[in-house]
Design a protein around this motif. Structure first.
Motif, short mmCIF file in Angstrom:
data_model
loop_
_atom_site.label_atom_id
_atom_site.label_comp_id
_atom_site.label_asym_id
_atom_site.label_seq_id
_atom_site.Cartn_x
_atom_site.Cartn_y
_atom_site.Cartn_z
N SER A 79 0.89 -1.22 -0.04
CA SER A 79 -0.04 -0.08 -0.12
C SER A 79 0.98 1.26 -0.32
CB SER A 79 -1.20 -0.10 1.24
OG SER A 79 -2.11 -0.93 1.24
N LEU A 80 2.12 1.23 0.62
CA LEU A 80 2.83 2.34 0.75
C LEU A 80 3.53 2.58 -0.54
CD1 LEU A 80 4.30 4.42 2.55
CD2 LEU A 80 6.18 2.69 2.94
N THR A 81 3.72 1.57 -1.49
CA THR A 81 4.57 1.62 -2.99
C THR A 81 3.45 2.25 -3.74
OG1 THR A 81 4.02 -0.42 -3.43
CG2 THR A 81 6.28 -0.03 -2.48
N LYS A 82 2.20 1.59 -3.54
CA LYS A 82 0.91 2.36 -4.50
C LYS A 82 0.75 3.65 -4.16
CE LYS A 82 -3.04 1.96 -6.63
NZ LYS A 82 -3.82 3.42 -6.54
N LEU A 83 0.72 3.98 -3.17
CA LEU A 83 0.43 5.46 -2.55
C LEU A 83 1.46 6.47 -3.03
CD1 LEU A 83 -1.33 7.43 -0.97
CD2 LEU A 83 0.44 6.93 1.10
N LEU A 84 2.65 6.03 -2.89
CA LEU A 84 3.68 7.03 -3.11
C LEU A 84 4.01 6.96 -5.04
CD1 LEU A 84 6.67 5.94 -0.74
CD2 LEU A 84 5.15 8.05 -0.77
N ALA A 85 3.89 5.57 -5.49
CA ALA A 85 3.93 5.70 -6.92
C ALA A 85 2.61 6.35 -7.78
CB ALA A 85 3.96 4.14 -7.44
N SER A 86 1.53 6.40 -7.09
CA SER A 86 0.41 7.05 -7.73
C SER A 86 0.52 8.50 -7.66
CB SER A 86 -0.84 6.70 -6.73
OG SER A 86 -1.15 5.47 -6.84
N ASN A 87 1.20 8.95 -6.66
CA ASN A 87 1.31 10.58 -6.34
C ASN A 87 2.35 11.14 -7.22
OD1 ASN A 87 -0.53 10.83 -4.44
ND2 ASN A 87 0.63 10.52 -2.83
N LEU A 88 3.48 10.03 -7.32
CA LEU A 88 4.73 10.42 -8.23
C LEU A 88 4.24 10.48 -9.95
CD1 LEU A 88 7.60 8.95 -6.32
CD2 LEU A 88 7.37 11.22 -6.85
N ARG A 89 3.41 9.28 -10.24
CA ARG A 89 2.98 9.51 -11.54
C ARG A 89 2.28 10.68 -11.97
NH1 ARG A 89 4.68 6.94 -15.37
NH2 ARG A 89 4.91 9.25 -16.01
N GLN A 90 1.29 11.13 -10.97
CA GLN A 90 0.77 12.41 -11.30
C GLN A 90 1.66 13.59 -11.18
OE1 GLN A 90 -2.26 12.59 -8.38
NE2 GLN A 90 -3.63 11.16 -9.71
N GLU A 91 2.73 13.58 -10.42
CA GLU A 91 3.72 14.75 -10.30
C GLU A 91 4.61 14.85 -11.70
OE1 GLU A 91 6.32 18.07 -9.75
OE2 GLU A 91 4.05 17.37 -8.81
N ILE A 92 4.97 13.56 -12.00
CA ILE A 92 5.76 13.64 -13.41
C ILE A 92 5.05 13.93 -14.56
CG2 ILE A 92 6.97 11.79 -14.87
CD1 ILE A 92 7.93 10.57 -12.23
N ASP A 93 3.61 13.69 -14.73
CA ASP A 93 2.72 13.90 -15.78
C ASP A 93 2.49 15.46 -15.63
OD1 ASP A 93 2.94 11.46 -16.71
OD2 ASP A 93 0.95 10.77 -15.90
N LEU A 94 2.44 16.08 -14.47
CA LEU A 94 2.38 17.55 -14.66
C LEU A 94 3.45 18.27 -15.04
CD1 LEU A 94 0.59 19.99 -13.74
CD2 LEU A 94 1.40 19.75 -11.46
N LEU A 95 4.86 17.79 -14.59
CA LEU A 95 5.99 18.21 -15.13
C LEU A 95 6.04 18.16 -16.56
CD1 LEU A 95 8.85 16.40 -12.85
CD2 LEU A 95 8.54 19.14 -13.25
N ALA A 96 5.40 16.97 -17.01
CA ALA A 96 5.43 16.85 -18.95
C ALA A 96 4.85 18.15 -19.41
CB ALA A 96 5.14 15.80 -19.25
N TRP A 149 -4.68 7.36 -11.17
CA TRP A 149 -3.99 6.41 -10.47
C TRP A 149 -4.31 6.58 -8.72
CZ3 TRP A 149 0.83 3.49 -10.71
CH2 TRP A 149 1.11 3.20 -12.07
N THR A 150 -4.65 7.56 -8.47
CA THR A 150 -4.91 7.74 -7.04
C THR A 150 -6.29 7.27 -6.65
OG1 THR A 150 -5.69 10.27 -7.54
CG2 THR A 150 -3.41 9.77 -6.60
#
Length: 402
Positions: free
Chosen positions: A320-337, A381-382
């Motif tokens: 659950s921790l990896t799912k939570l962190l990965a979901s937030n990072l996925r969104q942050e990276i897509d916002l960066l793009a 993702w979230t």
């Protein structure tokens, strides 16, 4: 991120790298890069699956006794990492990573012998029927009913957000077989042939314009009793097992790292609007660096889980921790793009696919063409696989003991 490997594991990593360099089709890599949704279309994904199947690597998470590679947890992680860093598309996760472990852990010998080879060959293409209208995060409240009549069940209800149901040949499904017991205890795990009379699939288009999810309607669908996996009432236990694989059975960090690499490289070519390049701006560099640190931290957590699995322990609530962190990072990276490309990153092409000879021409670049669609799709993702709130509750109760 580099870690110290044994000579044997380093040799394995190098073998995978060489294979990917020589056998990853350019059109498959390009198709994956131009796909804004989470799942690649079968015309891309199944081609790559077939390449790996011929090599004998497709069932890389499976035990050798069931047609898999029998690789160690670290080898599996290294394989996924090298695939991500090579730009390979995601594999067809629903059959390979979710259903297959359920079959070889809970299924009958007949089910193992029938379904596992067909998943590897691509003859069967599966979707997941868990969520329902009104039963998402509170999955135990599901209402799809399966009533046994002799040697078959009669199934009525509907499933929603069913990824790739419009491509699938079958759906692994949670159904209610008993209404007289605690709600979790009345759930069973059933395999449904989507060619059965009474099954209908209605498309749902995302805000990005992609057709990835659907609503599936089940009206008096006849399902043989031999399609029950496990025992009646065991569905909740099986679902928790499956969801642990969905949340933590993959390595997220390398793919996130690869996408961040592409953004950093593209920033060296993008203007900052002041006569320089975006990559030279201190605020941009700081933002990318903080994201990179978070991705590296996630990889260390994933490696910790790999270490635990290698010792014979279940992944557990740490997934659950990896799912939570990965979901937030996925969104942050897509916002960066999106921010990287400025106004060009706001284009939202609704034609699909965005790869191949008939793809629409991009405004500015292919990266800019998929930026907004990826950003919109990554909102999911979230939500999928358990919302951030659900993951936080699991972490609070099971990890922190709160």
């Amino acid at each position: 991120m580099d870690i110290e490997l044994s000579p044997q594991d380093a040799a394995f990593r190098d073998e995978v790298r060489t294979f990917l360099r020589d056998h990853l089709p350019a059109e498959v890599k390009a198709g994956g890069a131009a796909t804004p949704s989470v799942f690649v279309e079968p015309e891309i994904g199944q081609v790559w699956n077939a390449v790996l199947h011929e090599k004998g690597w497709l069932g890389y998470q499976w035990p050798a006794a069931h047609g898999g590679t029998g690789w160690t947890p670290l080898q599996r992680y290294l394989f996924e990492k090298e695939c991500a860093l090579a730009g390979a598309p995601n594999l067809t996760v629903l059959g390979l990573k979710l259903l297959a472990p359920v079959i070889y852990n809970f299924g009958t010998e007949q089910q193992k012998n029938h379904y596992l080879p067909r998943i590897l060959s691509g003859e069967d293409y599966w979707c997941q029927g868990f969520s329902e209208p009104g039963s998402g995060s509170d999955l135990a409240s599901l209402k799809t009913r399966a009533v046994r009549e002799g040697d078959h069940y009669v199934v009525n209800g509907s499933k929603i957000w069913t990824t790739h149901a419009h491509h699938a040949t079958g759906m692994f499904t949670l159904v209610r077989t008993n209404t007289e017991v605690k709600k979790q205890a009345g759930i069973s795990f059933l395999l449904i042939d989507l060619e059965s009379p009474g099954v209908s699939v209605r498309p749902i288009l995302t805000s990005a314009g992609d057709h990835e999810v659907n609503q599936v309607f089940l009206e008096d669908v006849i399902v043989p009793v031999e399609n029950l996996v496990g025992e009646e009432g065991q569905g909740w236990t099986i679902a928790k097992f499956l969801l642990e694989n969905e949340r933590g059975g993959s390595c997220h960090a390398p793919k996130l790292s690869y996408d961040l690499d592409q953004i950093e490289e593209a920033a060296t070519q993008e203007s900052d609007g002041r006569g320089g390049k975006l990559s030279d701006q201190i605020d941009w560099k700081r933002r990318v660096a903080l994201t990179r640190l978070s991705v590296n931290a996630l990889e260390m957590i994933e490696m910790k889980i790999v270490s635990e699995v290698a010792k014979g322990r279940a992944p557990g609530p740490q997934t659950s921790l990896t799912k939570l962190l990965a979901s937030n990072l996925r969104q942050e990276i897509d916002l960066l793009a999106v921010d990287l490309y400025g106004p060009a990153g706001l284009q939202l092409e609704t034609a699909r696919p965005l790869y191949g000879d008939n793809a629409p021409s991009p405004v500015h670049s292919k990266g800019a063409q998929v930026a907004s669609a990826r950003y919109l799709n990554s909102r999911a993702w979230t939500i999928f696989g358990g919302t951030n709130e659900v993951q936080s509750t699991i972490i609070a109760k099971s990890v922190l003991g709160l």
